[in-house]
Design a protein around this motif. Structure first.
Motif: not given
Length: 246
Positions: A27-35, A53-61, A67-77
Motif C-alpha cells: 500500500l502506497c500513501w502519498i502526502m500531498t496538498g491542494p496546491k 497494490n493500493k494507493v491513497l493520497y493524503m491532503s489537508s482537504v 484525497t483523504v482529508e488527513l495531513n498528519k503522518t501519525i493520523r494517516a497511519f
C-alpha cells in the motif's frame, strides 16, 4: 537509502523472490496538498503509483482526486490501520516529490516476513536507534504498523517532536521495531548501510528518488521502464538464482 535522496533495501535472500509481485502487497500513501495536486500529484498518479497494490493520497482537504482529508503522518497511519490493514503486507509513505520503482521495493521486501516488526528507509541519526526520514519514503511491515498503533493507543508513544518522522522513529524504537540488520561504520552516521564510493555507490535495485517534480517523473519513468541499451546484459538477474535452485 543514501545521502543523495534515494533509498534501497538490501539484505540476505531469506526466501524465494519468484512471483514476489503476486505475493508481496504494497500500500502506497502519498502526502500531498491542494496546491500540489495539478503540479505534482496527478503526475505520480499517471506514473509509478499505478504499480502499487493500493494507493491513497493524503491532503489537508478532501477532494475528488481523490484525497483523504488527513495531513498528519501519525493520523494517516491510524486511518490506514483502521480501514486498509488487510489490503497489504507493507505500507509505504512518501512525499509528493518522489519517484518510486515499486518493483524494486517489492523484490527487496519479498525477502522479509511482514509479520515481523520491521521498517526501512533513509537512515538519519538523532535518536538512539536512528529514524527514517520521510521524503524519499519509508516502509512499515504489517506488524510494525500494528505496534505503532498500539504504542499511541497505550501511551507508550507520544507526539514528543513536531517533526513527525522523528516521533514515528522514536515510537518504532520504543515498540521494538527495527530496520533490517546491516553494519554501519562509526564515521558514516547518516548511512545505515555499508557505504561504497565510486560508480558502485548505488544499488541496481534503488527504490526511490526524492526531490523529483513533474517533468522529471516522466523522464525517470522512461529511463526505468522503456530505455534499453542494445545488447546490454543486466549485472544481476534474481530470477536466475531462483531457477538454478529449482
Amino acid at each position: 537509502k543514501n545521502q543523495s535522496g534515494s533509498f534501497n533495501l538490501l539484505g540476505e535472500n531469506k526466501k524465494s523472490a519468484a512471483n514476489s509481485s503476486n505475493t508481496t502487497r504494497i500500500l502506497c500513501w502519498i502526502m500531498t496538498g491542494p496546491k500540489n495536486l495539478e503540479s505534482r500529484t496527478k503526475h505520480i498518479k499517471q506514473t509509478w503509483a499505478k504499480r502499487c497494490n493500493k494507493v491513497l493520497y493524503m491532503s489537508s482537504v478532501k477532494t475528488d482526486f481523490p484525497t483523504v482529508e488527513l495531513n498528519k503522518t501519525i493520523r494517516a497511519f491510524q486511518y490506514i490501520h483502521q480501514h486498509h490493514l488487510d489490503e497489504a503486507d507493507w505500507f509505504l509513505k512518501v512525499d509528493d516529490d518522489t519517484f518510486v520503482v515499486v518493483e524494486n521495493l517489492r523484490y527487496s521486501l519479498s525477502k522479509y516476513d511482514p509479520e515481523k516488526p520491521l521498517y526501512s528507509g533513509r537512515f538519519t541519526p538523532f535518536i538512539s536507534q536512528g529514524y527514517m526520514s520521510g521524503g524519499a519514503g519509508y516502509v512499515l511491515s504489517k506488524e510494525a504498523l500494528r505496534r505503532f498503533i498500539k504504542g499511541f493507543k497505550s501511551g507508550e508513544c507520544t507526539h514528543f517532536s513536531s517533526i513527525e518522522d522523528i516521533a514515528l522513529g522514536k515510537c518504532m524504537e520504543t515498540m521494538k521495531v527495527e530496520p533490517p540488520p546491516r553494519p554501519r561504520p562509526w564515521y558514516m552516521i547518516y548511512d545505515h548501510y555499508t557505504p561504497v564510493e565510486g560508480p558502485s555507490c548505488c544499488s541496481d535495485f534503488v527504490v526511490s528518488f526524492h526531490y523529483i517534480y513533474a517533468v522529471q517523473l516522466y523522464v525517470l519513468e522512461y529511463m526505468t521502464y522503456h530505455l534499453r541499451p542494445y545488447g546490454y546484459k543486466y549485472r544481476f538477474n534474481p530470477d536466475e538464482n531462483t531457477e538454478h535452485h529449482n
